[in-house]
Design a protein around this motif. Sequence first.
Motif, PDB file in Angstrom:
ATOM      1  N   PRO A   1       0.808  -1.221   0.000  1.00 23.45           N
ATOM      2  CA  PRO A   1       0.000   0.000   0.000  1.00 23.45           C
ATOM      3  C   PRO A   1       0.846   1.279   0.000  1.00 23.45           C
ATOM      4  O   PRO A   1       1.838   1.362   0.708  1.00 23.45           O
TER       5      PRO A   1
ATOM      6  N   PHE B   1       1.180   5.267   0.841  1.00 25.27           N
ATOM      7  CA  PHE B   1       0.608   6.267   1.738  1.00 25.27           C
ATOM      8  C   PHE B   1       0.909   7.643   1.170  1.00 25.27           C
ATOM      9  O   PHE B   1       1.671   7.775   0.216  1.00 25.27           O
TER      10      PHE B   1
ATOM     11  N   ASN C   1      -0.078   8.139  10.652  1.00 23.22           N
ATOM     12  CA  ASN C   1       0.070   6.948  11.492  1.00 23.22           C
ATOM     13  C   ASN C   1      -0.792   7.017  12.755  1.00 23.22           C
ATOM     14  O   ASN C   1      -0.609   6.225  13.674  1.00 23.22           O
TER      15      ASN C   1
ATOM     16  N   VAL D   1      -6.308   5.466  11.138  1.00 28.48           N
ATOM     17  CA  VAL D   1      -5.936   5.601   9.727  1.00 28.48           C
ATOM     18  C   VAL D   1      -5.587   4.205   9.191  1.00 28.48           C
ATOM     19  O   VAL D   1      -4.739   3.514   9.755  1.00 28.48           O
ATOM     20  N   TYR D   2      -6.278   3.813   8.154  1.00 24.95           N
ATOM     21  CA  TYR D   2      -6.056   2.506   7.534  1.00 24.95           C
ATOM     22  C   TYR D   2      -5.549   2.689   6.106  1.00 24.95           C
ATOM     23  O   TYR D   2      -5.923   3.643   5.429  1.00 24.95           O
ATOM     24  N   SER D   3      -4.796   1.709   5.607  1.00 25.55           N
ATOM     25  CA  SER D   3      -4.658   1.592   4.158  1.00 25.55           C
ATOM     26  C   SER D   3      -5.918   0.864   3.693  1.00 25.55           C
ATOM     27  O   SER D   3      -6.511   0.110   4.470  1.00 25.55           O
TER      28      SER D   3
ATOM     29  N   ASN E   1      -5.990  -1.542   1.717  1.00 22.39           N
ATOM     30  CA  ASN E   1      -5.656  -2.969   1.795  1.00 22.39           C
ATOM     31  C   ASN E   1      -5.998  -3.541   3.165  1.00 22.39           C
ATOM     32  O   ASN E   1      -6.578  -4.612   3.269  1.00 22.39           O
ATOM     33  N   GLU E   2      -5.598  -2.823   4.217  1.00 27.87           N
ATOM     34  CA  GLU E   2      -5.853  -3.351   5.551  1.00 27.87           C
ATOM     35  C   GLU E   2      -7.358  -3.379   5.827  1.00 27.87           C
ATOM     36  O   GLU E   2      -7.903  -4.383   6.301  1.00 27.87           O
TER      37      GLU E   2
ATOM     38  N   ARG F   1      -9.300  -6.871   6.364  1.00 26.02           N
ATOM     39  CA  ARG F   1     -10.004  -7.166   7.615  1.00 26.02           C
ATOM     40  C   ARG F   1     -11.453  -7.538   7.336  1.00 26.02           C
ATOM     41  O   ARG F   1     -11.978  -8.501   7.874  1.00 26.02           O
TER      42      ARG F   1
ATOM     43  N   GLY G   1       0.025  -2.709   5.871  1.00 24.66           N
ATOM     44  CA  GLY G   1       0.478  -1.476   6.515  1.00 24.66           C
ATOM     45  C   GLY G   1      -0.077  -1.288   7.917  1.00 24.66           C
ATOM     46  O   GLY G   1       0.174  -0.267   8.562  1.00 24.66           O
ATOM     47  N   GLY G   2      -0.815  -2.261   8.415  1.00 27.43           N
ATOM     48  CA  GLY G   2      -1.398  -2.127   9.751  1.00 27.43           C
ATOM     49  C   GLY G   2      -0.339  -2.096  10.842  1.00 27.43           C
ATOM     50  O   GLY G   2      -0.548  -1.551  11.921  1.00 27.43           O
TER      51      GLY G   2
ATOM     52  N   ARG H   1       2.457  -0.488  10.786  1.00 31.60           N
ATOM     53  CA  ARG H   1       3.434   0.572  10.567  1.00 31.60           C
ATOM     54  C   ARG H   1       3.731   1.386  11.830  1.00 31.60           C
ATOM     55  O   ARG H   1       2.878   1.573  12.683  1.00 31.60           O
ATOM     56  N   VAL H   2       4.975   1.844  11.896  1.00 31.19           N
ATOM     57  CA  VAL H   2       5.432   2.684  12.998  1.00 31.19           C
ATOM     58  C   VAL H   2       6.264   3.816  12.412  1.00 31.19           C
ATOM     59  O   VAL H   2       6.755   3.725  11.293  1.00 31.19           O
TER      60      VAL H   2
ATOM     61  N   PHE I   1       7.281  -0.614   8.038  1.00 28.44           N
ATOM     62  CA  PHE I   1       6.384  -1.739   8.306  1.00 28.44           C
ATOM     63  C   PHE I   1       7.137  -2.735   9.193  1.00 28.44           C
ATOM     64  O   PHE I   1       8.158  -3.277   8.775  1.00 28.44           O
TER      65      PHE I   1
END
Lengths: 465, 278
Positions: free
Chosen positions: A242, A244, A251, A255-257, A259-260, A264, B224-225, B227-228, B236
């Motif tokens: 993904p 951004f 972050n 906030v999601y991509s 894809n996520e 889900r 990307g869940g 990510r930091v 990631f």
Amino acid sequence: MAIPAQEMPTQDPAERRSNMNEVALGYSPEQARAEALRCLQCKTAPCIAGCPVGIDIPGFIQAIADGDNKKAIDIIKIDSLLPAVCGRVCPQETQCQAPCTVGKVLKSVDKAVNIGRLERYVADWERENRLIEIPAIKPDTGKKVGIIGTGPAGLTVAADIRREGHDVTLFEAFHKPGGVMVYGIPEFRLPKAIVQQEIDALTAMGCELKTNFVIGRTRKIQDLLDEDGFDALFIGTGAGLPRFMNIEGENLVGVYSANEYLTRSNLMRAYDKQRADTPIFDSEKVAVLGGGNVAMDAARTAVRLGAKEVHLIYRRTEVEMPARVEEVHHAKEEGVIFHMLENPKRILSDEKGWVNGIECLRYELGEPDDSGRRRPIAIEGSEFEIDLDTVIVAIGNDSNPLIRQTTPGLETNKWGNIVADENGKSSIDRIYAGGDIVLGAATVILAMGEGRKAAAAMNEMLANI
Amino acid sequence: MNKIREKKQLSETVFLMRVEAPLIARERKAGQFIILQLCEDFGERIPLTIADADPAAGTITLIFQAVGKTTKKLALMNAGEKIAALVGPLGTPTHIENFGTVVCVGGGIGVAPLHPIAQAMKAAGNKVIIIMGARNRELLILENEMRAIADELIICTDDGSVGRKCLVTEPLKELCEQDPKPDLAVAIGPPVMMKFCAETTRPYSVPTQVSLNTIMVDGTGMCGGCRVTVGDETKFVCVDGPEFDGHLVDFDNMINRLSSYKKQEAHSCKIGLEGDSQ
Ligand SMILES: Cc1cc2nc3c(=O)[nH]c(=O)nc-3n(C[C@H](O)[C@H](O)[C@H](O)COP(=O)(O)OP(=O)(O)OC[C@H]3O[C@@H](n4cnc5c(N)ncnc54)[C@H](O)[C@@H]3O)c2cc1C
Ligand SMILES: Cc1cc2nc3c(=O)[nH]c(=O)nc-3n(C[C@H](O)[C@H](O)[C@H](O)COP(=O)(O)OP(=O)(O)OC[C@H]3O[C@@H](n4cnc5c(N)ncnc54)[C@H](O)[C@@H]3O)c2cc1C
Ligand code: SF4
Ligand code: SF4
Ligand code: FES
């Protein structure tokens, strides 16, 4: 031309806002016949050139008009292995239906012959009447092919190679096969049972499926060739990384991509809150950033998960939106609020680090850019805010670097896509590639078309070793 | 399907399982993890570190704390039963070389992921000093295993029931003040603990590696869940990590993101990794 274009029956917008069932219900036999009769059977058949895999469109439409659905589906299957899928998700208005004579005469692509809907009709007819036949398999050749990724590209290659009598093993990183058709495109657009049907056909043909298997990690490309006895490999790993926006607040919690968010909901079934262990935000107000199919899918999923307001923010205008026209139309019917010529500047948060709004700028269109589309230009000082609790970033995907990083000698371009020749052959002998990993994020039909070309080249190569 | 060969309870909420996974056992390196799923239809995908592996037996060892839905269900499973899915080995392996003196700091369940790293650091010729922390004696895990590796072992508990009564940052600070100071610190544990370990070593410029335990879905860089923010960049954890330079990680943001589903997971009990040691 006297027959009006047949409308697709759909689920009522108010009702479908709260279920995941398919929106478009499909033509009745009468509608299909009526629509088929609209085709002029043009000698030059300009529609065929618009289809990436060159289906004999007038041929199959004539068969429907004649009431011979079996013949229609057989004609389609000469060129396409996934008609039930492509009939649903192809961007027909820019492909086969764009050059259609009927549409040209009536001066609107909306009035062209509904080729995709007819394709879907016969594919569904075949499946619902349990007429799908498992293709004949040639005698065992003793040669072994590995296919990495089970999206439309990989599934197509598997079928075409297995038919020649070669041994086929499919590797999939996720626990379920199907690629974007399963984790990305939602149930309400493409029922998972249709994809499963394709997978079942492959296993019935004797293809072996290894899920939960990450090439590059569980096993490397070179190991498959050198140690595990594979004679050839096809890489169809898609564009699953993904992008951004790199703006402030990206972050934050909430906030999601896309894809996520979609994974889900679709693959992990978070929409089924009673049964699924995977959680997803209970959002009230959502912004989706982007204007493609992915953005539409995310916005319409958010509606179904119970969001009260869903805003779709896109920096150009509706004309430039890459999403399929039908999806845009459906999204509007479902109450998605469209913000055109606007773009986020930063995502705002409360004191605990959770999203509570977005600051946007208004845009205007300037001169055309490299893509030929007019470049959006920010209007200074036009900032405004929208209150939100969730932001979904849907501005596109790049290719996953895992295989590139673990396969020395595999040539890739500056976007990280695998470089392949017109037959899908990569820079390494016996390794082929196709679909989004070669094209960048594209379409199901292109992935399928590339898969067929690569499979043909691979079959030829295998016959000569 | 991966069969559980052996199960041991290490403390009230911490369990060890040895599971069949021949390919993962063969490929894995220190610092890597797997994604586990208990049911392919409705189960969630959770990351767990590969605490040890036996390539000959084709097994890997997982050590986990029962904190929520999936880990609690897993804790109820027994030897002979099968785990629906294990994917791996994932993540970038730890960079192992002879740095000189390495301090390994483990808090609570963090000792489990620290174990293979300490082992590899030792094997590479480092002097390995291990600091282990837990709330009390009962929650201390892998003491014997760590003692077998360590050149020096320091145990800290919150209540002083074993070892020193202090936080792990106290002996870490003392080591940083020594001359020569350690060449590298590796800290794994609850995010707050890693944050304070990084703060402790920062003034002494002791490079500090941390292993981040963010929420994950796929574990392959697709969502990307995980990510930091590291320095000025978004990373990631599942592919760029899980290990990062602790001095650059935005821990507050990471801790916030870990609480994303607090509301939805409120039904599962309160014992989180967070409260475990510090
Ligand atoms: C939300 C969304 C909506 C879309 N809507 C449309 C639409 O309406 N119409 C349309 O035509 N197109 C649409 N597309 C695009 C279309 O889905 C893709 O172009 C197509 O799926 C690409 O097919 P593929 O076979 O190349 O890869 P994918 O479908 O991406 O499949 C790749 C598979 O490979 C697996 N994989 C990746 N890496 C590895 C590895 N290292 N080891 C093992 N397995 C691996 C992945 O898990 C995945 O299952 C959409 C895409 C998205 C994301
Ligand atoms: C790379 C990596 C390696 C890990 N290795 C281990 C290990 O070896 N042993 C081990 O016990 N745990 C490990 N974890 C943490 C483990 O993944 C979580 O404890 C697990 O996902 C919780 O799932 P659950 O369904 O049981 O709990 P949930 O019901 O999902 O959550 C219960 C509580 O834990 C919190 N939580 C959820 N996910 C995490 C997380 N990733 N980290 C911390 N808290 C979380 C939730 O906010 C909630 O408060 C690791 C995490 C990562 C990213
Ligand atoms: S495959 Fe797609 S482009 Fe080709 S005819 Fe069918 S709907 Fe049109
Ligand atoms: S262009 Fe349109 S009308 Fe002509 S053959 Fe094709 S579908 Fe039929
Ligand atoms: S867990 Fe999905 S990208 Fe890391």
